[in-house]
Design an enzyme around this catalytic site. Structure first.
Site, PDB file in Angstrom:
ATOM      1  N   GLU A  54      23.212  19.112  19.613  1.00 36.84           N
ATOM      2  CA  GLU A  54      24.065  20.169  20.156  1.00 36.84           C
ATOM      3  C   GLU A  54      24.044  20.261  21.682  1.00 36.84           C
ATOM      4  OE1 GLU A  54      25.334  23.586  17.737  1.00 36.84           O
ATOM      5  OE2 GLU A  54      23.579  24.473  18.694  1.00 36.84           O
ATOM      6  N   LYS A 116      31.722  23.986  17.756  1.00 34.77           N
ATOM      7  CA  LYS A 116      30.831  25.053  17.280  1.00 34.77           C
ATOM      8  C   LYS A 116      31.302  26.377  17.889  1.00 34.77           C
ATOM      9  CE  LYS A 116      26.679  26.240  15.394  1.00 34.77           C
ATOM     10  NZ  LYS A 116      25.474  26.023  16.198  1.00 34.77           N
TER      11      LYS A 116
END
Length: 259
Positions: A54, A116
């Site tokens: 991420e 996201k």
């Protein structure tokens, strides 16, 4: 009002601003000109423990995590480490992300990308796809069952794989009933921000064998990743531990050797 509720209020406000600046018709034209999205499922289902790495500057629970002045450089390190997918935070108020980050990362790597964010409307799926996403996050706790099923269907039509995030047994059942084949269990309760790695261990058995299982949040290193692999995770989604690591490519390679 829970933390999740507060975040979604801000998400909707920011969404209104973006919708005024760019029409849905414009997004549809942009998407029609793009190549087909990449399917992340083969890499996520590969032997060993797969990693969704991420790009994450901040979080509601920890505040500032990393400056990440060049998201492309970090993404290239993730790709070099063998990440199955790269997650890019695009929520601005609590996570310091943006669609520009997603576009920058898309231009830098050929790894499947997860947008996201807190998706609550069709527009956001079109928006993410137009920015280069191959996956979208759908949070069961933020959606009614009808909304979840509708967004899953739109995701399929757009070629987006949908990571359906759950926090409770009831949410796992809702994800399964909606037809999700990529199901995440977030070890962080978005209503309280408390983290409990046992959350995935408790809920993994409720996810059918035909669906890929992703353990999200609270994975601070190899020991936690191994624990999730032992509990049946096909993949782990890791943010903070990687953005703070001096050698994220090596950290991903080490996690991939597990499982």
């Amino acid at each position: 009002m829970t933390v999740l509720d507060e975040i979604i209020v801000g998400v909707r406000q920011d969404l209104e601003t973006r919708q005024r600046a760019r029409s849905l018709a414009d997004l549809e034209r942009a998407v029609s000109a793009l190549p087909a999205p990449m399917d992340p499922r083969p890499a996520l289902a590969a032997a060993g423990l797969s990693v969704i790495a991420e790009v994450k500057r901040a979080s509601p629970s920890k505040g500032h995590l990393a400056s990440i002045e060049d998201p492309a450089e970090l993404a290239r390190a993730y790709q070099a480490g063998g990440a199955a997918a790269i997650s890019v935070l695009t929520e601005a108020r609590r996570f310091g992300g943006s669609l520009a980050d997603l576009e920058t990362v898309r231009a830098a790597v050929r790894t499947p990308l997860l947008r996201k964010d807190f998706v609550v409307t069709d527009y956001q799926l079109w928006e993410g796809r137009a920015a280069g996403a191959d996956l979208a996050l759908l949070i069961v706790a933020a959606l009614t069952q009808a909304e979840l099923e509708h967004l899953l269907g739109l995701g399929r039509r757009l070629g987006l794989a949908c990571l359906v995030e759950t926090h409770t047994g009831d949410e796992v059942r809702r994800a399964v009933d909606a037809g999700a084949d990529l199901i995440g269990v977030n070890n962080r309760d978005l209503k309280t921000l408390a983290v409990d790695l046992a959350q995935f261990e408790r809920l993994a058995s409720l996810i059918p064998s035909g669906a890929l299982k992703v353990a999200e949040s609270g994975i601070s290193g190899l020991a936690d990743a191994a624990r999730m692999a032992d509990a049946g995770a096909d993949a782990v989604l890791v943010g903070e531990a990687l953005v703070k690591d001096g050698d994220p490519a090596a950290a991903i390679k080490a996690m991939r050797s597990l499982g």
